[in-house]
Design a protein around this motif. Structure first.
Motif, PDB file in Angstrom:
ATOM      1  N   LEU A  37      77.925  42.060  38.277  1.00 22.44           N
ATOM      2  CA  LEU A  37      77.721  41.815  39.702  1.00 22.44           C
ATOM      3  C   LEU A  37      78.982  42.129  40.498  1.00 22.44           C
ATOM      4  CD1 LEU A  37      75.504  38.602  39.926  1.00 22.44           C
ATOM      5  CD2 LEU A  37      74.947  40.889  40.737  1.00 22.44           C
ATOM      6  N   LEU A  38      80.132  41.814  39.933  1.00 20.24           N
ATOM      7  CA  LEU A  38      81.376  42.141  40.630  1.00 20.24           C
ATOM      8  C   LEU A  38      81.563  43.659  40.742  1.00 20.24           C
ATOM      9  CD1 LEU A  38      83.849  39.482  39.186  1.00 20.24           C
ATOM     10  CD2 LEU A  38      82.819  39.544  41.463  1.00 20.24           C
ATOM     11  N   SER A  39      81.111  44.394  39.727  1.00 18.71           N
ATOM     12  CA  SER A  39      81.174  45.858  39.802  1.00 18.71           C
ATOM     13  C   SER A  39      80.277  46.375  40.905  1.00 18.71           C
ATOM     14  CB  SER A  39      80.775  46.465  38.459  1.00 18.71           C
ATOM     15  OG  SER A  39      81.700  46.111  37.454  1.00 18.71           O
ATOM     16  N   LEU A  40      79.084  45.780  41.052  1.00 16.11           N
ATOM     17  CA  LEU A  40      78.193  46.168  42.145  1.00 16.11           C
ATOM     18  C   LEU A  40      78.815  45.845  43.491  1.00 16.11           C
ATOM     19  CD1 LEU A  40      74.512  45.230  41.173  1.00 16.11           C
ATOM     20  CD2 LEU A  40      75.409  47.488  41.719  1.00 16.11           C
ATOM     21  N   TYR A  41      79.479  44.698  43.568  1.00 12.83           N
ATOM     22  CA  TYR A  41      80.150  44.313  44.816  1.00 12.83           C
ATOM     23  C   TYR A  41      81.218  45.333  45.189  1.00 12.83           C
ATOM     24  CZ  TYR A  41      83.345  41.624  47.831  1.00 12.83           C
ATOM     25  OH  TYR A  41      84.171  41.217  48.852  1.00 12.83           O
ATOM     26  N   GLN A  42      82.018  45.749  44.199  1.00 13.44           N
ATOM     27  CA  GLN A  42      83.046  46.755  44.463  1.00 13.44           C
ATOM     28  C   GLN A  42      82.412  48.069  44.898  1.00 13.44           C
ATOM     29  OE1 GLN A  42      86.471  46.308  44.422  1.00 13.44           O
ATOM     30  NE2 GLN A  42      86.376  48.302  45.449  1.00 13.44           N
ATOM     31  N   LYS A  43      81.332  48.443  44.232  1.00 12.29           N
ATOM     32  CA  LYS A  43      80.632  49.671  44.601  1.00 12.29           C
ATOM     33  C   LYS A  43      80.061  49.561  46.005  1.00 12.29           C
ATOM     34  CE  LYS A  43      77.565  53.063  42.470  1.00 12.29           C
ATOM     35  NZ  LYS A  43      76.646  53.320  41.329  1.00 12.29           N
ATOM     36  N   GLY A  44      79.531  48.375  46.338  1.00 11.96           N
ATOM     37  CA  GLY A  44      79.009  48.160  47.682  1.00 11.96           C
ATOM     38  C   GLY A  44      80.074  48.333  48.747  1.00 11.96           C
ATOM     39  N   LYS A  45      81.304  47.893  48.454  1.00 10.27           N
ATOM     40  CA  LYS A  45      82.410  48.082  49.402  1.00 10.27           C
ATOM     41  C   LYS A  45      82.813  49.548  49.492  1.00 10.27           C
ATOM     42  CE  LYS A  45      85.158  45.093  47.418  1.00 10.27           C
ATOM     43  NZ  LYS A  45      86.419  44.343  47.165  1.00 10.27           N
ATOM     44  N   ASP A  46      82.891  50.193  48.332  1.00  6.62           N
ATOM     45  CA  ASP A  46      83.343  51.582  48.301  1.00  6.62           C
ATOM     46  C   ASP A  46      82.359  52.536  48.979  1.00  6.62           C
ATOM     47  OD1 ASP A  46      85.564  50.788  46.885  1.00  6.62           O
ATOM     48  OD2 ASP A  46      84.738  51.327  44.922  1.00  6.62           O
ATOM     49  N   LYS A  47      81.081  52.189  48.938  1.00  3.67           N
ATOM     50  CA  LYS A  47      80.051  53.124  49.389  1.00  3.67           C
ATOM     51  C   LYS A  47      79.593  52.878  50.828  1.00  3.67           C
ATOM     52  CE  LYS A  47      79.414  55.451  45.497  1.00  3.67           C
ATOM     53  NZ  LYS A  47      79.535  56.921  45.407  1.00  3.67           N
ATOM     54  N   GLN A  48      80.297  52.064  51.585  1.00  2.00           N
ATOM     55  CA  GLN A  48      79.930  51.895  52.994  1.00  2.00           C
ATOM     56  C   GLN A  48      80.118  53.217  53.743  1.00  2.00           C
ATOM     57  OE1 GLN A  48      78.588  49.101  54.501  1.00  2.00           O
ATOM     58  NE2 GLN A  48      78.490  48.302  52.413  1.00  2.00           N
ATOM     59  N   TRP A  49      79.246  53.482  54.708  1.00  4.76           N
ATOM     60  CA  TRP A  49      79.341  54.731  55.469  1.00  4.76           C
ATOM     61  C   TRP A  49      78.821  54.528  56.886  1.00  4.76           C
ATOM     62  CZ3 TRP A  49      74.314  56.779  56.475  1.00  4.76           C
ATOM     63  CH2 TRP A  49      73.283  56.254  55.688  1.00  4.76           C
ATOM     64  N   ASP A  50      79.201  55.441  57.764  1.00  2.05           N
ATOM     65  CA  ASP A  50      78.871  55.364  59.185  1.00  2.05           C
ATOM     66  C   ASP A  50      77.728  56.338  59.475  1.00  2.05           C
ATOM     67  OD1 ASP A  50      78.735  55.448  61.945  1.00  2.05           O
ATOM     68  OD2 ASP A  50      80.901  55.397  62.226  1.00  2.05           O
ATOM     69  N   SER A  51      76.607  55.814  59.918  1.00  2.67           N
ATOM     70  CA  SER A  51      75.427  56.656  60.134  1.00  2.67           C
ATOM     71  C   SER A  51      75.610  57.636  61.286  1.00  2.67           C
ATOM     72  CB  SER A  51      74.200  55.783  60.402  1.00  2.67           C
ATOM     73  OG  SER A  51      74.350  55.051  61.606  1.00  2.67           O
ATOM     74  N   THR A  52      76.530  57.341  62.202  1.00  7.71           N
ATOM     75  CA  THR A  52      76.747  58.274  63.315  1.00  7.71           C
ATOM     76  C   THR A  52      77.580  59.471  62.888  1.00  7.71           C
ATOM     77  OG1 THR A  52      78.757  57.140  64.078  1.00  7.71           O
ATOM     78  CG2 THR A  52      76.650  56.379  64.982  1.00  7.71           C
ATOM     79  N   LYS A  53      78.263  59.353  61.724  1.00 12.22           N
ATOM     80  CA  LYS A  53      79.122  60.443  61.249  1.00 12.22           C
ATOM     81  C   LYS A  53      78.522  61.182  60.054  1.00 12.22           C
ATOM     82  CE  LYS A  53      83.335  58.103  62.803  1.00 12.22           C
ATOM     83  NZ  LYS A  53      84.614  57.447  62.385  1.00 12.22           N
TER      84      LYS A  53
END
Length: 377
Positions: A37-53
C-alpha cells in the motif's frame, strides 16, 4: 456550463444529498506496515498530472461524431428503429449517445471522489488513508476532465442514470467502512475501467483517446488499492458478514449490467421504447459488450475472497463466470503502457514540429541578405 451546452433533464435533478452514516477513524499508530500500500501511495504521488497541460484541448471535436466509431459498433445498429433514421437523425443520435455515456462517466467520477474522501475518513489504518488521499485528487481531476469534455466538446449532458444513482446511494449509505471500497473500487470503478478501455480502443479521435487513456492509468492504481485493502480485511470476517457483502455484490452487478442500456436517450428522442429496450437487452452487440464490462469486476471479486457458490451462480446467470480467470495485473500493466506510449507518441510529434519550424526559420535566414533583407529576384 457553457451557453452552447444543452442539458437534458429538469433542474430538480441537479442536486442530491442524504445523511452520512458510519464512523470517522483516527489512528495514533504511525508505523505503517503494508509495503504494497505504501508503494501505491508513492506511485499515486509520483503520477499526479495536470489535465490542462497533459491533454491537448485545442483538438477539434464534432459533437455529432465525438468518438468516430464505426456505425456497425453502435448498440442500436441493426434494429428496426435504427433503420428508420435518416442521416441527420443518426448524427443527432450519436451526439445523444456520447452525451449520455460521458455524462454517466462524469457522475461516476464524482461518486468516486466522494467515496475516496469517505475512505480517508473511515478506514482504520493509516497506510490506506495515505493512498486514498491521493485518489481524492485523481478523482477530482477526472471530474474536471469529463465535465470539460461533455460541456465544451459534446455540448450536451444527461442526468445520472437511475441504476448508477441507486448503486452510489447504497455504497455511501452503509455504516461499514469497507462498503465504499466494495461499491466504488470493485464495482463502479471496475465497470468504468472496462467501459473506458472499450471506447479507448474503438475511438478514432485523438482527444477522447487521450482522456480515456490517462484516466485509465490512474484507475488501474485505484482498483489495485481496493483489492489489497479488501483482500486482507475479508480474510477475518465471519460467514454471515461475508454473505452480506456478497448480497451487495450480486445486487450491484445486476444494476451495473442494466446500467448501460441508455433508456433515457431513447425516451428523449421519442423512439419506440419497447423495441429499443428489447434490442438493447438481447441484441448481439450489447450482449458481447455487457460481457466485456465485467472483465475487471469478476476476477477482482474472486481475488478479494467473495467467491461462494452463490456468487458463482449469479455470474453464471449473467454469462460472465468464465471471466474469473482474467489476469488483472496484466490488464492494469497494459493500461499503464498504453498511456505511456501515447505520451511518447505526442513527444515525438512535438519534436518533429519543432524541427520543421526550425528548418523553416533557418531557410528564411539563409534566403535573406547580409543586412537581413531579402535579395531582389
Amino acid at each position: 456550463m457553457s451557453s452552447t451546452s444543452a442539458r437534458i433533464g429538469d433542474d430538480s435533478e441537479l442536486a442530491w444529498s442524504f445523511p452520512m452514516q458510519g464512523q470517522s477513524h483516527f489512528t495514533w499508530e504511525y508505523d505503517s506496515e503494508r509495503e504494497s500500500l505504501l508503494s501505491l501511495y508513492q506511485k499515486g504521488k509520483d503520477k499526479q498530472w495536470d489535465s490542462t497541460k497533459r491533454i491537448d484541448w485545442s483538438l477539434e471535436v464534432d459533437p455529432c461524431d465525438a468518438l468516430g466509431t464505426p456505425e456497425h459498433t453502435l448498440g442500436l445498429y441493426g434494429s428496426n428503429q435504427y433503420a428508420k433514421l435518416n442521416a441527420q437523425e443518426k448524427r443527432e443520435l450519436r451526439q445523444h449517445m456520447a452525451a449520455w455515456e460521458f455524462s454517466q462517466f462524469l457522475h461516476g467520477e464524482q461518486g468516486a471522489m466522494i467515496c475516496s474522501a469517505r475512505i480517508v475518513e473511515s478506514v482504520p489504518d493509516l497506510d490506506s488513508k495515505f493512498y486514498a488521499s491521493t485518489q481524492v485528487m485523481d478523482e477530482a481531476r477526472h471530474v474536471e476532465l469529463f465535465s470539460r469534455f461533455v460541456q465544451e466538446k459534446i455540448e450536451m449532458s444527461y442526468p445520472i442514470s437511475p441504476h448508477l444513482k441507486t448503486l452510489l446511494g447504497e455504497t455511501l449509505s452503509g455504516s461499514h467502512w469497507d462498503m465504499p471500497y466494495l461499491g466504488m473500487q470493485v464495482l463502479i470503478e471496475g465497470l468504468a475501467l472496462a467501459a473506458f478501455g472499450i471506447l479507448r480502443d474503438k475511438t478514432t479521435k485523438p482527444l477522447p483517446k487521450q482522456i480515456l487513456s490517462y484516466i485509465m492509468q490512474d484507475e488501474a492504481r485505484h482498483v489495485a488499492f481496493g483489492r489489497l485493502a479488501l483482500r486482507d480485511y475479508y480474510k477475518n470476517l465471519s460467514s454471515q458478514e461475508l454473505a452480506e457483502r456478497e448480497e451487495f455484490i450480486i445486487e450491484g452487478c445486476y444494476l451495473m449490467r442494466d446500467r448501460l442500456r441508455m433508456q433515457e436517450v431513447w425516451e428523449n428522442l421519442g423512439f419506440d421504447m419497447k423495441e429499443c429496450m428489447e434490442y438493447m437487452n438481447n441484441g448481439p452487440r450489447m450482449r458481447a459488450f455487457r460481457s466485456l464490462l465485467f472483465t475487471r469486476i469478476v476476477p477482482c471479486v474472486k481475488d478479494i475472497g467473495l467467491w461462494s457458490p452463490r456468487i458463482q451462480k449469479a455470474y453464471d446467470d449473467m454469462g460472465v463466470l468464465d471471466l474469473a480467470g482474467a489476469d488483472l495485473v496484466k490488464l492494469m500493466e497494459s493500461d499503464e503502457l498504453q498511456a505511456e506510449a501515447l505520451d511518447a507518441e505526442r513527444r515525438e510529434m512535438e519534436a518533429r514540429r519543432d524541427e520543421v519550424h526550425e528548418a523553416i526559420a533557418q531557410g528564411a535566414l539563409a534566403a535573406s541578405g547580409p543586412d537581413g533583407s531579402t535579395p531582389a529576384g
